[in-house]
Design an enzyme around this catalytic site. Structure first.
Site, PDB file in Angstrom:
ATOM      1  N   CYS A  21     -20.787 -19.208  15.257  1.00 45.71           N
ATOM      2  CA  CYS A  21     -20.696 -20.366  14.368  1.00 45.71           C
ATOM      3  C   CYS A  21     -22.037 -21.083  14.261  1.00 45.71           C
ATOM      4  CB  CYS A  21     -19.636 -21.341  14.883  1.00 45.71           C
ATOM      5  SG  CYS A  21     -19.371 -22.746  13.772  1.00 45.71           S
ATOM      6  N   CYS A  55     -21.129 -28.418  17.207  1.00 46.57           N
ATOM      7  CA  CYS A  55     -20.119 -29.275  17.831  1.00 46.57           C
ATOM      8  C   CYS A  55     -20.177 -29.124  19.356  1.00 46.57           C
ATOM      9  CB  CYS A  55     -18.727 -28.909  17.326  1.00 46.57           C
ATOM     10  SG  CYS A  55     -18.589 -28.902  15.522  1.00 46.57           S
ATOM     11  N   CYS A 103     -17.462 -27.266  21.615  1.00 50.39           N
ATOM     12  CA  CYS A 103     -16.945 -25.963  21.209  1.00 50.39           C
ATOM     13  C   CYS A 103     -17.673 -24.798  21.861  1.00 50.39           C
ATOM     14  CB  CYS A 103     -17.012 -25.830  19.688  1.00 50.39           C
ATOM     15  SG  CYS A 103     -16.234 -24.323  19.070  1.00 50.39           S
ATOM     16  N   CYS A 158      -1.004 -20.409  13.150  1.00 49.74           N
ATOM     17  CA  CYS A 158      -2.219 -21.112  12.750  1.00 49.74           C
ATOM     18  C   CYS A 158      -3.375 -20.121  12.716  1.00 49.74           C
ATOM     19  CB  CYS A 158      -2.523 -22.240  13.722  1.00 49.74           C
ATOM     20  SG  CYS A 158      -1.163 -23.430  13.905  1.00 49.74           S
ATOM     21  N   CYS A 206      -0.434 -22.068   8.761  1.00 46.17           N
ATOM     22  CA  CYS A 206      -1.442 -23.125   8.640  1.00 46.17           C
ATOM     23  C   CYS A 206      -2.814 -22.479   8.730  1.00 46.17           C
ATOM     24  CB  CYS A 206      -1.267 -24.156   9.751  1.00 46.17           C
ATOM     25  SG  CYS A 206      -2.503 -25.485   9.764  1.00 46.17           S
ATOM     26  N   CYS A 262      -2.834 -31.387   8.538  1.00 42.87           N
ATOM     27  CA  CYS A 262      -2.780 -31.399   9.998  1.00 42.87           C
ATOM     28  C   CYS A 262      -4.143 -31.853  10.483  1.00 42.87           C
ATOM     29  CB  CYS A 262      -2.431 -30.003  10.512  1.00 42.87           C
ATOM     30  SG  CYS A 262      -2.527 -29.808  12.307  1.00 42.87           S
ATOM     31  N   ARG A 312       1.409 -32.949  18.453  1.00 41.79           N
ATOM     32  CA  ARG A 312       1.342 -31.643  19.108  1.00 41.79           C
ATOM     33  C   ARG A 312       0.417 -31.708  20.312  1.00 41.79           C
ATOM     34  NH1 ARG A 312      -0.881 -27.836  15.082  1.00 41.79           N
ATOM     35  NH2 ARG A 312       1.044 -28.447  14.045  1.00 41.79           N
TER      36      ARG A 312
END
Length: 392
Positions: free
Chosen positions: A65, A69, A72, A109, A142, A202, A272
């Protein structure tokens, strides 16, 4: 406690607590913790009964990626020893999803690392969505693909996606300390795009990144204003090789308070328990079911979770039941409207400025966990992207 009685009454009416009340929940003592759980549990049971919705993650593309962040393990510059692979083929993703559905998951998901999808990526994921739905009757899908460009949410909806996830993660004031390659406003924009396209939005948060109580309240109030149908609460998994790899700020008690505060502020949405519950809640996980009505089954994107069989046993032993595919997750007023958009202010700010009014009490800084449980952080080595059976 008068505070808890007030919060229960407000939760049953979908009325927004004051910021002072929300902060007071986070500042309660360990002696009052069971009272807090019991009070928030009344709100949870009023809107969702004793049902627990199971969700299953499929990591379509792992690592690599370009975003930075700090939390992560897939970020630019991460040295965490995670699985790295490019896009799964639709049949591979469908096989992975089927394992979760067989374990009781109602929603799958689909997640892919990266800043956001290209139009070709949307085509690829659209084919995957169709394959999963063709092979798993009644399953919800999702997508979580990063920042969306104009028209992409609509294309995912046309392909059969039911929902789109994009978390705010932390407060607007501190977002720049966590990520520099995109902005808090970028994230808000993507959630709004999902809403506008008719997808169930979400969006949630990550606790344990060194934030203050005020930051936690800010992000949960911002989520209520955005009005997603589901709010995942993640607890930071401190991966070695990431900037936050040494952040161990959570205790089981603090996690429960955060979940309770989220339930009081967002009483009628799917709350959740997401990543990190095994690491930080540990043996207190069953208590968290009295606050949240949804969990992820089995493993996460790059880390291992509790075994799926153990999740099902925990739910049953705690006196809850797995939500079936024929049951509607959301309360009738939200499900009928595709979310709560009644214009009356009960799901957003309180009309009179409730989000910013009322002086906050003095609260302590987040407690530091006595022992860093690094032994509980395990890199995922099975399931999607491997030849081993998934943990579902």
């Amino acid at each position: 406690m008068d505070l808890l009685n007030t919060l229960v009454d407000k939760g049953l009416r979908r009325e927004l607590p004051t910021r002072g009340e929300a902060l007071a929940v986070l500042a309660t003592s360990d002696d009052d913790l069971l009272d807090v759980v019991a009070a928030a549990g009344k709100v949870r049971r009023h809107w969702f009964g004793r049902r627990v919705k199971l969700n299953y993650l499929v990591n379509l593309k792992s690592g690599l990626c370009p975003e930075d962040c700090s939390y992560c393990s897939q970020r630019l510059g991460s040295t965490a020893g995670i699985l790295k692979y490019t896009w799964l083929k639709p049949d591979q993703a469908s096989d992975a999803a089927a394992a979760g559905v067989a374990g009781g998951a109602k929603r799958v998901c689909l997640v892919a690392s990266g800043r956001g999808p290209t139009d070709r990526d949307v085509d690829r994921v659209s084919e995957t969505i169709k394959t999963i739905k063709d092979n798993n009757e009644g399953v919800e899908v999702c997508a979580c693909l990063g920042l969306l460009s104009d028209g992409q949410a609509e294309r995912l909806r046309e392909a059969g996606a039911d929902a789109y996830n994009h978390n705010l993660n932390t407060s607007e004031a501190t977002y720049g300390e966590i990520t520099t390659t995109h902005t808090y406003e970028d994230r808000v924009d993507t959630v709004q795009k999902a809403h506008a396209a008719g997808l169930s939005a979400c969006s949630g948060l990550i606790a344990g990144m060194g934030e203050t109580d005020e930051d936690l309240v800010d992000v949960v109030y911002a989520l209520r204003e955005l009005d997603p149908d589901s709010v995942p609460v993640n607890f930071l998994i401190p991966f070695e090789g990431t900037p936050l790899g040494k952040e161990w700020n959570l205790t089981p008690q603090r996690c429960l308070r955060i979940l309770a505060m989220t339930r009081f502020v967002c009483p009628d949405v799917e709350v959740r328990i997401a990543g990190g519950r095994e690491v930080h809640l540990r043996t207190m996980q069953p208590l968290a079911l009295h606050l949240a009505n949804s969990i992820f089954l089995g493993d996460y994107l790059t880390s291992e979770g509790q075994a799926g069989k153990a999740d099902l046993e925990m739910i049953a032993d705690a006196g809850f039941e797995v939500e079936g595919t024929g049951q509607v997750t959301l309360p009738e007023h939200r499900a009928a409207a595709g979310g709560c958009h009644d214009g009356g202010g009960v799901c957003g700010s309180e009309g009179g400025g409730g989000c910013g009014s009322d002086a906050a009490p003095e609260v302590s800084e987040p407690r530091t966990a006595a022992d860093a449980r690094t032994d509980l952080v395990a890199v995922r080595r099975r399931g999607a992207g491997t030849d081993l059976a998934p943990n579902a």
